[in-house]
Design a protein around this motif. Structure first.
Motif, mmCIF file in Angstrom:
data_model
loop_
_atom_site.group_PDB
_atom_site.id
_atom_site.type_symbol
_atom_site.label_atom_id
_atom_site.label_comp_id
_atom_site.label_asym_id
_atom_site.label_seq_id
_atom_site.Cartn_x
_atom_site.Cartn_y
_atom_site.Cartn_z
ATOM 1 N N THR A 4 0.861 -1.181 0.000
ATOM 2 C CA THR A 4 0.000 0.000 0.000
ATOM 3 C C THR A 4 0.896 1.229 0.000
ATOM 4 O O THR A 4 2.109 1.138 0.213
ATOM 5 N N ARG A 5 0.305 2.381 -0.201
ATOM 6 C CA ARG A 5 1.043 3.641 -0.162
ATOM 7 C C ARG A 5 1.746 3.781 1.185
ATOM 8 O O ARG A 5 2.911 4.161 1.246
ATOM 9 N N GLU A 17 4.644 10.924 -5.542
ATOM 10 C CA GLU A 17 3.503 10.008 -5.749
ATOM 11 C C GLU A 17 3.690 9.118 -6.976
ATOM 12 O O GLU A 17 3.223 7.970 -6.990
ATOM 13 N N ILE A 18 4.375 9.618 -7.988
ATOM 14 C CA ILE A 18 4.621 8.794 -9.183
ATOM 15 C C ILE A 18 5.507 7.608 -8.810
ATOM 16 O O ILE A 18 5.240 6.472 -9.213
ATOM 17 N N VAL A 20 5.860 6.253 -5.837
ATOM 18 C CA VAL A 20 5.065 5.358 -4.987
ATOM 19 C C VAL A 20 4.172 4.474 -5.856
ATOM 20 O O VAL A 20 4.097 3.253 -5.654
ATOM 21 N N THR A 21 3.527 5.065 -6.833
ATOM 22 C CA THR A 21 2.644 4.309 -7.736
ATOM 23 C C THR A 21 3.435 3.269 -8.525
ATOM 24 O O THR A 21 2.981 2.128 -8.690
ATOM 25 N N GLU A 22 4.613 3.642 -9.018
ATOM 26 C CA GLU A 22 5.445 2.701 -9.772
ATOM 27 C C GLU A 22 5.885 1.536 -8.889
ATOM 28 O O GLU A 22 5.921 0.396 -9.344
ATOM 29 N N ILE A 24 4.303 0.344 -6.191
ATOM 30 C CA ILE A 24 3.120 -0.494 -5.949
ATOM 31 C C ILE A 24 2.813 -1.357 -7.169
ATOM 32 O O ILE A 24 2.454 -2.535 -7.037
ATOM 33 N N ALA A 25 3.010 -0.802 -8.370
ATOM 34 C CA ALA A 25 2.716 -1.528 -9.608
ATOM 35 C C ALA A 25 3.617 -2.747 -9.813
ATOM 36 O O ALA A 25 3.253 -3.661 -10.558
ATOM 37 N N GLU A 27 4.067 -5.003 -7.733
ATOM 38 C CA GLU A 27 3.457 -6.078 -6.958
ATOM 39 C C GLU A 27 4.458 -6.764 -6.031
ATOM 40 O O GLU A 27 4.328 -7.940 -5.697
#
Length: 76
Positions: A4-5, A17-18, A20-22, A24-25, A27
């Motif tokens: 999670t974030r 945030e970019i 963090v999103t990368e 999380i992606a 997996e």
């Protein structure tokens, strides 16, 4: 269990945030992120200890966590 974030920020601290999103992606697990963070911030010490180079998702995370030189970005 998927990151999670909050998981990401607890390991790497404040981040874009970019990024963090990368992360999380990918997996990845928290353990993989923790190992990648160690490699991204202290690879010489880990190599000197004889630890094997990261692979798989951990290697992908190291790539995301390692700052890119301006020259490399311009060459891309």
């Amino acid at each position: 269990m998927a990151l999670t974030r909050d998981d990401v920020l607890s390991v790497i601290g404040p981040a874009d945030e970019i990024l963090v999103t990368e992360i999380i992606a990918t997996e990845a697990t928290t353990e993989e992120l923790t190992h990648a963070w160690a490699w991204a911030n202290n690879d010489e010490a880990l190599i000197n200890e004889g630890r094997p180079l990261p692979s798989g998702r951990t290697a992908e995370l190291v790539e995301l966590l390692t700052p890119q030189d301006d020259e490399e970005e311009r060459a891309s």
